[in-house]
Write a protein that holds these residues in place. Structure first.
Motif, PDB file in Angstrom:
ATOM      1  N   MET A  49       0.823  -1.195   0.000  1.00  0.00           N
ATOM      2  CA  MET A  49       0.000   0.000   0.000  1.00  0.00           C
ATOM      3  C   MET A  49       0.870   1.264   0.000  1.00  0.00           C
ATOM      4  O   MET A  49       0.603   2.197  -0.734  1.00  0.00           O
ATOM      5  CB  MET A  49      -0.936  -0.033   1.211  1.00  0.00           C
ATOM      6  CG  MET A  49      -1.865   1.125   1.277  1.00  0.00           C
ATOM      7  SD  MET A  49      -3.061   1.045  -0.051  1.00  0.00           S
ATOM      8  CE  MET A  49      -4.228   2.202   0.496  1.00  0.00           C
ATOM      9  N   TYR A  50       1.920   1.255   0.853  1.00  0.00           N
ATOM     10  CA  TYR A  50       2.814   2.406   0.915  1.00  0.00           C
ATOM     11  C   TYR A  50       3.452   2.669  -0.444  1.00  0.00           C
ATOM     12  O   TYR A  50       3.547   3.816  -0.891  1.00  0.00           O
ATOM     13  CB  TYR A  50       3.906   2.194   1.972  1.00  0.00           C
ATOM     14  CG  TYR A  50       5.072   3.124   1.800  1.00  0.00           C
ATOM     15  CD1 TYR A  50       4.971   4.456   2.167  1.00  0.00           C
ATOM     16  CD2 TYR A  50       6.260   2.683   1.224  1.00  0.00           C
ATOM     17  CE1 TYR A  50       6.026   5.329   1.979  1.00  0.00           C
ATOM     18  CE2 TYR A  50       7.320   3.541   1.041  1.00  0.00           C
ATOM     19  CZ  TYR A  50       7.203   4.860   1.413  1.00  0.00           C
ATOM     20  OH  TYR A  50       8.244   5.723   1.225  1.00  0.00           O
ATOM     21  N   SER A  51       3.895   1.603  -1.092  1.00  0.00           N
ATOM     22  CA  SER A  51       4.599   1.749  -2.365  1.00  0.00           C
ATOM     23  C   SER A  51       3.721   2.422  -3.420  1.00  0.00           C
ATOM     24  O   SER A  51       4.184   3.293  -4.154  1.00  0.00           O
ATOM     25  CB  SER A  51       5.053   0.376  -2.853  1.00  0.00           C
ATOM     26  OG  SER A  51       5.685   0.487  -4.088  1.00  0.00           O
ATOM     27  N   LEU A  52       2.464   2.028  -3.483  1.00  0.00           N
ATOM     28  CA  LEU A  52       1.546   2.609  -4.463  1.00  0.00           C
ATOM     29  C   LEU A  52       1.331   4.101  -4.192  1.00  0.00           C
ATOM     30  O   LEU A  52       1.439   4.929  -5.101  1.00  0.00           O
ATOM     31  CB  LEU A  52       0.199   1.876  -4.432  1.00  0.00           C
ATOM     32  CG  LEU A  52      -0.898   2.460  -5.306  1.00  0.00           C
ATOM     33  CD1 LEU A  52      -0.527   2.323  -6.776  1.00  0.00           C
ATOM     34  CD2 LEU A  52      -2.213   1.795  -5.006  1.00  0.00           C
TER      35      LEU A  52
ATOM     36  N   TYR B 108       8.556  10.992   4.153  1.00  0.00           N
ATOM     37  CA  TYR B 108       8.794  10.561   5.526  1.00  0.00           C
ATOM     38  C   TYR B 108       7.481  10.351   6.274  1.00  0.00           C
ATOM     39  O   TYR B 108       7.313   9.350   6.981  1.00  0.00           O
ATOM     40  CB  TYR B 108       9.672  11.593   6.243  1.00  0.00           C
ATOM     41  CG  TYR B 108       9.953  11.240   7.685  1.00  0.00           C
ATOM     42  CD1 TYR B 108      10.852  10.236   8.008  1.00  0.00           C
ATOM     43  CD2 TYR B 108       9.302  11.903   8.714  1.00  0.00           C
ATOM     44  CE1 TYR B 108      11.111   9.909   9.324  1.00  0.00           C
ATOM     45  CE2 TYR B 108       9.548  11.595  10.033  1.00  0.00           C
ATOM     46  CZ  TYR B 108      10.456  10.587  10.337  1.00  0.00           C
ATOM     47  OH  TYR B 108      10.692  10.252  11.647  1.00  0.00           O
ATOM     48  N   LEU B 109       6.541  11.272   6.100  1.00  0.00           N
ATOM     49  CA  LEU B 109       5.238  11.136   6.759  1.00  0.00           C
ATOM     50  C   LEU B 109       4.486   9.902   6.261  1.00  0.00           C
ATOM     51  O   LEU B 109       3.846   9.194   7.043  1.00  0.00           O
ATOM     52  CB  LEU B 109       4.389  12.382   6.547  1.00  0.00           C
ATOM     53  CG  LEU B 109       4.857  13.633   7.284  1.00  0.00           C
ATOM     54  CD1 LEU B 109       3.997  14.833   6.884  1.00  0.00           C
ATOM     55  CD2 LEU B 109       4.793  13.423   8.786  1.00  0.00           C
ATOM     56  N   LEU B 110       4.580   9.635   4.973  1.00  0.00           N
ATOM     57  CA  LEU B 110       3.940   8.431   4.427  1.00  0.00           C
ATOM     58  C   LEU B 110       4.566   7.168   5.004  1.00  0.00           C
ATOM     59  O   LEU B 110       3.865   6.204   5.306  1.00  0.00           O
ATOM     60  CB  LEU B 110       4.030   8.419   2.898  1.00  0.00           C
ATOM     61  CG  LEU B 110       3.153   9.415   2.172  1.00  0.00           C
ATOM     62  CD1 LEU B 110       3.467   9.402   0.682  1.00  0.00           C
ATOM     63  CD2 LEU B 110       1.688   9.113   2.409  1.00  0.00           C
ATOM     64  N   ARG B 111       5.867   7.185   5.151  1.00  0.00           N
ATOM     65  CA  ARG B 111       6.538   6.024   5.776  1.00  0.00           C
ATOM     66  C   ARG B 111       6.056   5.815   7.212  1.00  0.00           C
ATOM     67  O   ARG B 111       5.831   4.701   7.648  1.00  0.00           O
ATOM     68  CB  ARG B 111       8.049   6.205   5.774  1.00  0.00           C
ATOM     69  CG  ARG B 111       8.680   6.020   4.442  1.00  0.00           C
ATOM     70  CD  ARG B 111      10.197   6.232   4.562  1.00  0.00           C
ATOM     71  NE  ARG B 111      10.803   6.334   3.267  1.00  0.00           N
ATOM     72  CZ  ARG B 111      11.285   5.299   2.598  1.00  0.00           C
ATOM     73  NH1 ARG B 111      11.251   4.094   3.118  1.00  0.00           N
ATOM     74  NH2 ARG B 111      11.829   5.465   1.421  1.00  0.00           N
ATOM     75  N   LEU B 112       5.924   6.920   7.944  1.00  0.00           N
ATOM     76  CA  LEU B 112       5.446   6.812   9.328  1.00  0.00           C
ATOM     77  C   LEU B 112       4.030   6.265   9.389  1.00  0.00           C
ATOM     78  O   LEU B 112       3.704   5.462  10.260  1.00  0.00           O
ATOM     79  CB  LEU B 112       5.499   8.179  10.010  1.00  0.00           C
ATOM     80  CG  LEU B 112       6.853   8.705  10.427  1.00  0.00           C
ATOM     81  CD1 LEU B 112       6.715  10.090  11.038  1.00  0.00           C
ATOM     82  CD2 LEU B 112       7.528   7.769  11.409  1.00  0.00           C
ATOM     83  N   LEU B 113       3.191   6.717   8.476  1.00  0.00           N
ATOM     84  CA  LEU B 113       1.796   6.287   8.485  1.00  0.00           C
ATOM     85  C   LEU B 113       1.616   4.826   8.083  1.00  0.00           C
ATOM     86  O   LEU B 113       0.812   4.113   8.679  1.00  0.00           O
ATOM     87  CB  LEU B 113       0.963   7.161   7.550  1.00  0.00           C
ATOM     88  CG  LEU B 113       0.695   8.586   8.024  1.00  0.00           C
ATOM     89  CD1 LEU B 113       0.018   9.376   6.906  1.00  0.00           C
ATOM     90  CD2 LEU B 113      -0.177   8.573   9.255  1.00  0.00           C
ATOM     91  N   PHE B 114       2.353   4.390   7.076  1.00  0.00           N
ATOM     92  CA  PHE B 114       2.095   3.071   6.511  1.00  0.00           C
ATOM     93  C   PHE B 114       3.046   1.991   6.949  1.00  0.00           C
ATOM     94  O   PHE B 114       2.730   0.808   6.871  1.00  0.00           O
ATOM     95  CB  PHE B 114       2.083   3.146   4.972  1.00  0.00           C
ATOM     96  CG  PHE B 114       0.899   3.869   4.440  1.00  0.00           C
ATOM     97  CD1 PHE B 114      -0.344   3.273   4.415  1.00  0.00           C
ATOM     98  CD2 PHE B 114       1.008   5.174   3.978  1.00  0.00           C
ATOM     99  CE1 PHE B 114      -1.451   3.937   3.929  1.00  0.00           C
ATOM    100  CE2 PHE B 114      -0.080   5.851   3.485  1.00  0.00           C
ATOM    101  CZ  PHE B 114      -1.322   5.237   3.457  1.00  0.00           C
ATOM    102  N   LEU B 115       4.220   2.341   7.418  1.00  0.00           N
ATOM    103  CA  LEU B 115       5.193   1.316   7.782  1.00  0.00           C
ATOM    104  C   LEU B 115       5.373   1.187   9.291  1.00  0.00           C
ATOM    105  O   LEU B 115       6.120   0.345   9.744  1.00  0.00           O
ATOM    106  CB  LEU B 115       6.546   1.607   7.119  1.00  0.00           C
ATOM    107  CG  LEU B 115       6.536   1.593   5.588  1.00  0.00           C
ATOM    108  CD1 LEU B 115       7.913   1.911   5.060  1.00  0.00           C
ATOM    109  CD2 LEU B 115       6.041   0.265   5.054  1.00  0.00           C
ATOM    110  N   ALA B 116       4.693   2.027  10.054  1.00  0.00           N
ATOM    111  CA  ALA B 116       4.851   1.965  11.505  1.00  0.00           C
ATOM    112  C   ALA B 116       3.962   0.898  12.108  1.00  0.00           C
ATOM    113  O   ALA B 116       3.066   0.354  11.611  1.00  0.00           O
ATOM    114  CB  ALA B 116       4.503   3.311  12.119  1.00  0.00           C
TER     115      ALA B 116
END
Length: 91
Positions: A1-4, A83-91
């Motif tokens: 999901m993050y990648s898309l 960075y914010l997207l990483r925090l939201l989807f990979l945390a």
């Protein structure tokens, strides 16, 4: 999901980079910014560039360095969004 989502956001930033570049290059050609395409790109890009033009005056009346600062700032914004997207989807 993050990648898309990251790919879509990255593509949007790249399109905006190219729009800014096209708008800047249009200043080299007479009446290019007054064309319908130039006006459309101007409506998308001018509000962002105006932020930097308020603080960075042209050098010698002709050389406008504000787009360079705008490109650098947009790159920092893109990194922050990623960075914010990483925090939201990979945390």
């Amino acid at each position: 999901m993050y990648s898309l989502i990251a790919d879509i956001v990255g593509t949007l930033f790249m399109v905006y980079y190219y729009l800014m570049l096209a708008y800047i290059l249009m200043s080299w050609f007479p009446n290019a910014r007054e064309s319908s395409i130039g006006q459309f790109i101007g409506r998308l890009v001018d509000p962002y560039l105006a932020i930097f033009r308020r603080f960075i005056p042209p050098l010698g009346g002709m050389l406008d360095l504000s787009p360079i600062v705008a490109f650098i700032a947009l790159r920092f914004i893109q990194s922050g969004v990623d960075y914010l997207l990483r925090l939201l989807f990979l945390a």
